[in-house]
Design a protein around this motif. Structure first.
Motif, short mmCIF file in Angstrom:
data_model
loop_
_atom_site.label_atom_id
_atom_site.label_comp_id
_atom_site.label_asym_id
_atom_site.label_seq_id
_atom_site.Cartn_x
_atom_site.Cartn_y
_atom_site.Cartn_z
N PHE A 177 0.83 -1.21 0.00
CA PHE A 177 0.00 0.00 0.00
C PHE A 177 0.86 1.26 0.00
CE2 PHE A 177 -1.76 3.24 2.95
CZ PHE A 177 -2.76 3.75 2.13
N GLU A 178 1.87 1.29 0.87
CA GLU A 178 2.71 2.49 0.97
C GLU A 178 3.52 2.70 -0.31
OE1 GLU A 178 3.52 3.18 5.67
OE2 GLU A 178 4.79 1.68 4.70
N ASN A 179 3.94 1.63 -0.96
CA ASN A 179 4.67 1.76 -2.22
C ASN A 179 3.78 2.33 -3.32
OD1 ASN A 179 7.11 0.81 -1.23
ND2 ASN A 179 6.67 -1.32 -1.74
N VAL A 180 2.52 1.90 -3.35
CA VAL A 180 1.58 2.44 -4.34
C VAL A 180 1.35 3.92 -4.10
CG1 VAL A 180 -0.78 2.34 -5.23
CG2 VAL A 180 0.44 0.22 -4.71
N LYS A 214 -5.04 10.04 -4.10
CA LYS A 214 -5.01 10.19 -2.65
C LYS A 214 -5.09 8.82 -1.96
CE LYS A 214 -7.03 14.84 -2.54
NZ LYS A 214 -8.14 15.67 -2.04
N PRO A 215 -4.42 8.69 -0.81
CA PRO A 215 -4.40 7.40 -0.10
C PRO A 215 -5.78 6.84 0.20
CG PRO A 215 -2.75 8.87 0.82
CD PRO A 215 -3.54 9.68 -0.16
N LYS A 231 -8.36 6.90 -1.62
CA LYS A 231 -8.85 6.20 -2.80
C LYS A 231 -8.02 4.95 -3.07
CE LYS A 231 -10.79 10.19 -5.28
NZ LYS A 231 -10.74 10.97 -6.55
N VAL A 232 -6.72 5.06 -2.85
CA VAL A 232 -5.83 3.93 -3.09
C VAL A 232 -6.22 2.74 -2.22
CG1 VAL A 232 -3.45 3.09 -2.90
CG2 VAL A 232 -3.89 5.39 -3.78
N ILE A 233 -6.57 3.01 -0.97
CA ILE A 233 -6.89 1.92 -0.04
C ILE A 233 -8.09 1.11 -0.54
CG2 ILE A 233 -8.47 3.23 1.44
CD1 ILE A 233 -5.86 0.70 2.64
N GLY A 234 -9.02 1.78 -1.22
CA GLY A 234 -10.17 1.07 -1.78
C GLY A 234 -9.75 0.06 -2.84
N TRP A 235 -8.84 0.47 -3.72
CA TRP A 235 -8.36 -0.43 -4.77
C TRP A 235 -7.54 -1.58 -4.17
CZ3 TRP A 235 -9.39 -0.64 -9.93
CH2 TRP A 235 -10.14 0.42 -10.45
N ILE A 236 -6.81 -1.30 -3.11
CA ILE A 236 -5.99 -2.33 -2.47
C ILE A 236 -6.88 -3.38 -1.80
CG2 ILE A 236 -4.35 -2.81 -0.62
CD1 ILE A 236 -2.95 -1.44 -2.84
N LEU A 237 -7.84 -2.92 -0.99
CA LEU A 237 -8.64 -3.83 -0.19
C LEU A 237 -9.79 -4.47 -0.96
CD1 LEU A 237 -8.82 -1.95 3.25
CD2 LEU A 237 -7.07 -3.50 2.38
N ASN A 238 -10.42 -3.70 -1.84
CA ASN A 238 -11.60 -4.21 -2.55
C ASN A 238 -11.25 -4.99 -3.81
OD1 ASN A 238 -13.20 -2.93 -0.62
ND2 ASN A 238 -13.37 -1.06 -1.84
N PHE A 255 4.11 -1.11 -8.54
CA PHE A 255 4.40 -0.18 -9.64
C PHE A 255 3.30 -0.21 -10.70
CE2 PHE A 255 6.10 0.44 -13.93
CZ PHE A 255 6.56 1.73 -13.84
N LEU A 256 2.87 -1.41 -11.08
CA LEU A 256 1.82 -1.53 -12.11
C LEU A 256 0.49 -0.96 -11.62
CD1 LEU A 256 2.49 -5.09 -13.58
CD2 LEU A 256 2.84 -2.89 -14.71
N LEU A 257 0.15 -1.25 -10.35
CA LEU A 257 -1.11 -0.72 -9.83
C LEU A 257 -1.06 0.80 -9.74
CD1 LEU A 257 -3.90 -1.26 -8.73
CD2 LEU A 257 -2.93 -1.54 -6.46
N ALA A 258 0.08 1.34 -9.32
CA ALA A 258 0.23 2.80 -9.25
C ALA A 258 0.12 3.42 -10.63
CB ALA A 258 1.58 3.16 -8.62
#
Length: 276
Positions: free
Chosen positions: A127-130, A137-138, A140-147, A168-171
């Motif tokens: 998560f922190e690397n993304v 914004k974090p 929004k990122v957390i939603g893609w990570i967890l969901n 890297f690819l997800l970011a």
């Protein structure tokens, strides 16, 4: 149970007694002590070091353990012979509760999200690397990570380290979404393609599948007009005050453009045309 509580009480008592003894300039003797229930304290029984029956002797291979903190460490003391408590404390990893609090404070995520990040091995680092590599914004990122990502991992019984989609690819994918070059629907399609592990970048998949958002506003206006012309009943309902029906028209435009239209822009165009 009562015996355990009694042992705990004795331990606490003896710890406090030895602390007070040292603070008052005394020394701690090697001795056996008994607890006097009438006096409510421990009393000496026998001297361990002086009695041969105990066979007490210092261990020659173990140097004395000398504990100090940074403030009380004597200047002339050999640092290799002492243990600096503060030095050790600074290098101890954070407890889980501290880590969760830092995640919530630093990234503004929900407390329950911080639990999930820590419970999955390697997910916090992912998560922190993304976050470091994306403009999103974090929160929004957390939603893609967890969901999304975590869902794929669980479906395929994979760990975070085994994920075919790197941070890297997800970011990179989330940057395309944040720049409004693709829709969220298209982003999910790209993620599904990335999961195949074929070595393609999000940008290459977007171009190959023609998933980029329609940038030509005139083209979008024509599609919106066509949808409006084909939905007379819905248009009448909207003009009568039922704004919820507008979502249906937005969905129809999205279907017509195969998810390549910006829903926010589509809504603006539809509202403009319906007000004319």
């Amino acid at each position: 149970i009562s015996l355990l509580f009694f042992l705990l009480f004795l331990s606490d008592y003896e710890i406090q007694r030895q602390i007070e003894e040292l603070e008052n300039g005394g020394t701690i003797l090697n001795e056996t002590r008994a607890f006097d229930s009438k006096l409510g304290c421990t009393v000496p029984m026998r001297d361990k070091e002086g009695k041969q029956d105990y066979r007490f002797m210092p261990e020659p291979n173990l140097p004395p353990l000398i504990l100090y903190d940074a403030k009380s460490l004597p200047a002339n003391m050999n640092h290799q012979q002492v243990v600096n408590i503060d030095w050790i404390h600074e290098r101890l990893p954070d407890l889980p509760s501290v880590k969760r609090a830092k995640l919530v404070e630093r990234y503004g995520i929900l407390p329950e999200h911080s639990f999930t990040l820590l419970n999955e091995d390697g997910l916090t680092e992912f998560f922190e690397n993304v976050v470091k590599q994306t403009q999103m914004k974090p929160k929004k990122v957390i939603g893609w990570i967890l969901n999304d990502l975590l869902s794929y991992l669980k479906q395929h019984s994979l760990t975070v380290k085994e994920s075919p989609v790197s941070s890297f690819l997800l970011a990179d994918l989330l940057n395309l979404l944040e720049k409004k070059e693709i829709s969220s629907t298209a982003a999910k399609q790209v993620l599904a393609e990335l999961w195949k592990g074929e070595g393609k970048t999000p940008f290459e998949i977007v171009k190959e599948k023609k998933l980029e958002l329609i940038q030509d506003q005139k083209e979008l206006e024509q599609i919106c007009q066509a949808v409006i012309d084909g939905q007379e009943n819905e248009v009448m309902a909207i003009k009568a005050g039922n704004q919820k029906v507008l979502n249906k028209l937005i969905g129809l435009v999205q279907r017509e453009t195969q998810g390549r239209s910006n829903p926010v822009l589509v809504k603006q165009l539809l509202e403009k045309k319906l007000s004319e």
